[in-house]
Scaffold this active site. Structure first.
Site, PDB file in Angstrom:
ATOM      1  N   GLU A   1      -0.366  18.130 -24.880  1.00 34.21           N
ATOM      2  CA  GLU A   1      -0.838  16.914 -24.233  1.00 34.21           C
ATOM      3  C   GLU A   1      -2.018  16.314 -24.985  1.00 34.21           C
ATOM      4  O   GLU A   1      -2.841  17.056 -25.525  1.00 34.21           O
ATOM      5  CB  GLU A   1      -1.251  17.225 -22.782  1.00 34.21           C
TER       6      GLU A   1
ATOM      7  N   HIS B   1      -0.064  14.013 -16.575  1.00 32.39           N
ATOM      8  CA  HIS B   1      -0.940  15.060 -16.044  1.00 32.39           C
ATOM      9  C   HIS B   1      -1.968  14.418 -15.118  1.00 32.39           C
ATOM     10  O   HIS B   1      -3.174  14.597 -15.271  1.00 32.39           O
ATOM     11  CB  HIS B   1      -1.630  15.807 -17.185  1.00 32.39           C
TER      12      HIS B   1
ATOM     13  N   ARG C   1       1.812  23.372 -14.926  1.00 32.38           N
ATOM     14  CA  ARG C   1       1.345  23.349 -16.306  1.00 32.38           C
ATOM     15  C   ARG C   1       2.558  23.291 -17.227  1.00 32.38           C
ATOM     16  O   ARG C   1       3.585  23.937 -16.986  1.00 32.38           O
ATOM     17  CB  ARG C   1       0.508  24.589 -16.636  1.00 32.38           C
TER      18      ARG C   1
END
Length: 318
Positions: free
Chosen positions: A268, A287, A239
């Site tokens: 993000e 991601h 993360r």
């Protein structure tokens, strides 16, 4: 009984055709908004009360969102994937909202990407590809992975899968976890469980594979980077907020971190205003490390299983 369901997870949204028969079987009326990475708190607040359940991605299900949802129809929140750091679990429990996730489902997929990023850092294949396409013939002297030391932070299912891959590559392995690391894994890979300061001090490449918790927010800060070897590498498939990006930029400027691969970021989707885009020694992802067709189809069904189970429990309770 028909249930109205919101789906906000991008990989599931991209593969909904495979779920239609199941939706029909379970009497689910599915709503699918346009999403790049996740909905905002404000966007969720505007619509959440209309739904009985959600299959969620990384959206911020804060206490505010959950309270508004509970005043409406919301009974169930099924997280697609492993990380539940975006969900206020305490608020959900107080409000009587059922929550679930899909643990231990992406070990191989994320580990493959961690190994891929590490190979790119070692051999700079992405730069050679770009140069050859431009008509050049770039010769970059790479770095051998054999006998290099990788420090893995978070040695659960994903970290363990990374360790097995790195062991095959001939790397020495250090591991840090808040729990004892599986003894069989340590025997198979010669991984040594150590404290963080030892991992920082002795690793050539540090790989983040842990969950995000309040305790490890900005785990990699100025002090952590200062403990690392000069010319260390960093791979983050966990993360974004585990890394203090301002501290990382300082470490890149000083040479403490010479190469980095980041699949995740503090904010993000990442934009071009992020200073990290100016560092050619940083490889950037979106991601996306868990996103394979096989994994997505598998987790879609698990998330629906969890959702339907909890919706039925909520109905029975009422």
């Amino acid at each position: 009984m028909n249930w109205r369901i919101l789906i906000t997870c991008p990989p599931m949204l991209a593969s909904l055709e495979s779920c239609q028969e199941r939706f029909k079987k379970e009497n689910l009326e599915v709503v699918t908004p346009d999403i790049v990475q996740q909905l905002s708190e404000e966007e969720l607040c505007q619509i959440i009360a209309e739904f009985d359940g959600v299959i969620a991605g990384d959206d911020p299900f804060t206490a505010k969102v959950l309270e508004i949802g509970r005043r409406g129809r919301l009974k169930v929140l099924a997280k697609w994937g492993i990380g539940v750091d975006a969900i206020d679990l305490e608020a959900a429990k107080k409000l009587g909202i059922y929550t679930s996730n899909t643990p231990n489902v992406f070990a191989d997929e994320v580990a493959d990407v961690a190994l891929g990023y590490t190979l790119l850092l070692a051999r700079q294949l992405h730069k050679i590809d770009t140069d050859v396409r431009q008509g050049n013939w770039l010769k970059i002297q790479g770095t051998s992975l054999r006998n290099r030391t990788a420090g893995i932070i978070g040695v659960g299912s994903i970290g363990g899968a990374i360790a097995r891959r790195f062991h095959v590559m001939g790397m020495n392995l250090l591991g840090y976890d808040v729990r004892p690391i599986d003894n069989q894994l340590c025997q198979e890979t010669n991984l040594k469980q150590v404290e963080l300061n030892e991992l920082f001090k002795d690793s050539d490449c540090i790989v983040l594979a842990c969950n995000l918790t309040p305790e490890n927010h900005h785990l990699l800060d100025d002090q952590a980077f200062e403990q690392m070897k000069n010319d260390s590498w960093l791979v983050n498939v966990a993360r974004g907020p585990i890394v203090d990006e301002k501290a990382l930029i300082k470490a890149l400027d000083s040479g403490k971190i010479s190469r980095a691969a980041l699949d995740v970021f503090e904010s993000e989707p990442m934009t071009t205003s992020n200073p990290l885009v100016n560092y050619e020694q940083v490889i950037m992802g979106s991601h996306n490390s868990s996103n394979t067709r096989e994994a997505v189809l598998r987790v879609n069904q698990i998330a629906i299983d969890n959702l339907v189970r909890d919706l039925k429990q909520a109905e029975d309770k009422n």
